[in-house]
Design an enzyme around this catalytic site. Sequence first.
Site, PDB file in Angstrom:
ATOM      1  N   THR A   1       2.261   1.353  -3.180  1.00 19.06           N
ATOM      2  CA  THR A   1       0.892   2.078  -4.803  1.00 19.06           C
ATOM      3  C   THR A   1       0.606   3.780  -3.880  1.00 19.06           C
ATOM      4  O   THR A   1       0.959   4.828  -5.717  1.00 19.06           O
ATOM      5  CB  THR A   1      -0.120   1.075  -4.535  1.00 19.06           C
TER       6      THR A   1
ATOM      7  N   GLU B   1       0.855  -1.156  -0.002  1.00 14.31           N
ATOM      8  CA  GLU B   1      -0.208  -0.409   0.063  1.00 14.31           C
ATOM      9  C   GLU B   1       0.830   1.452   0.230  1.00 14.31           C
ATOM     10  O   GLU B   1       0.292   2.214  -0.222  1.00 14.31           O
ATOM     11  CB  GLU B   1      -1.412   0.107   1.519  1.00 14.31           C
TER      12      GLU B   1
END
Length: 390
Positions: free
Chosen positions: A228, A225
């Site tokens: 990204t 996460e």
Amino acid sequence: MMQTTSFSQFNIPSIVRESPPPATTIHRRKTTLSRRLSLVLAVASPATSPSRHQVTHSMPPEKLEIFKSLEPWVSENVLPLRKPVEKCWQPIEFLPDPSQGPEQFEEEVRALRQRVLGLSDEYFVMLVGNMLTEDALPTYQTVINTWDGVRDETGSSPCPWAIWTRAWTAEENRHGDLLRTYLYLSGRVDMLMVEKTLQYLIGAGIDIGLENNPYLGYVYASFQERATCSSHGNMARLAIKGGDPMLARICGTIAADEKRHEHVYTRIVEKLLEVDPNATMLAIAHMMKKKIIMPMHLIYDGQDPNIFEHFSAIGERQGIYTSRHYAEILEFFITRWKLEKLEGLIGEARRAQDYVCGLPPRVRKLESRAKKIETRQVKFSWIFNKQVSA
Ligand SMILES: [Fe+2]
Ligand SMILES: [Fe+2]
């Protein structure tokens, strides 16, 4: 148990205990997608080919109780971090709106196509890659639902772990939808090839070595996460430079979602470190040892057997996702989880702590070597008959 394990370009002592005897070990056949890795990809791509053994169910069954006992904590601390649907953004808010009538719609599409003219083909290669990574969401939900103790047993399980996973999936689903529609309207990419690539990608799946093990899974999710978030954020910055503030807003908005997701998974690992520090420390070391593999590492477009390498090389050169980012993310989590200060670890977990906390300089060394990679001409099928240098 001390043994020497090859870790990319150097040998370091392996201090991570072998996983408990797995219930199943799947021997996967070599595929045509197996490929040689270049230096830069050592930290940003598959550490091993898909032909390696797949270990399954490595979490000892007695640990299931830990995840069961954490359910009230998840209800109180994780589920409130879902964003209510009515407060969530939706893709149409960033796109030409067909409900405004054909003239207005056409005008908005024309404006969109005008705005993207200042963005390079390489930028679009990265945008397609980010979109495909998002759009392979069925794979990620599938993988999460293989994790023992937290999986959604029915598809609508009331278990709080499963409620979070479904909400996360629903939030993530908007990312690919928005990017794909924007790409479609931009006229800058060959959508037929993009769509074929997506079909190949979802069909190939993912081989990131999570072993049905939620300790490993939540460590991976935290890292991914944050990665990204960083990647979409960098795309936003380049979009502003290239003259498309709307695309910058889109990438920035997606990055903000990823940030919230990172916060959730990071808190889960933090909690696991609190209730089961030894197993969690071992899991962090285990993931770092096998390296965090990008979710689209099995990508294929039907033409270029080395497309992942080519894509990653552009990402490195454009500064979207690089070996430097990998090192920074690792350093962030060492600090965020206070790994250096963790006390009371015993045996292998203590050595795992030393290993993880000593990793950043080694990864930084790879970073400096990665910069020496030569560039070469590569044609991406996603871009209309143009040469893209990588
Ligand atoms: Fe996403
Ligand atoms: Fe996310």
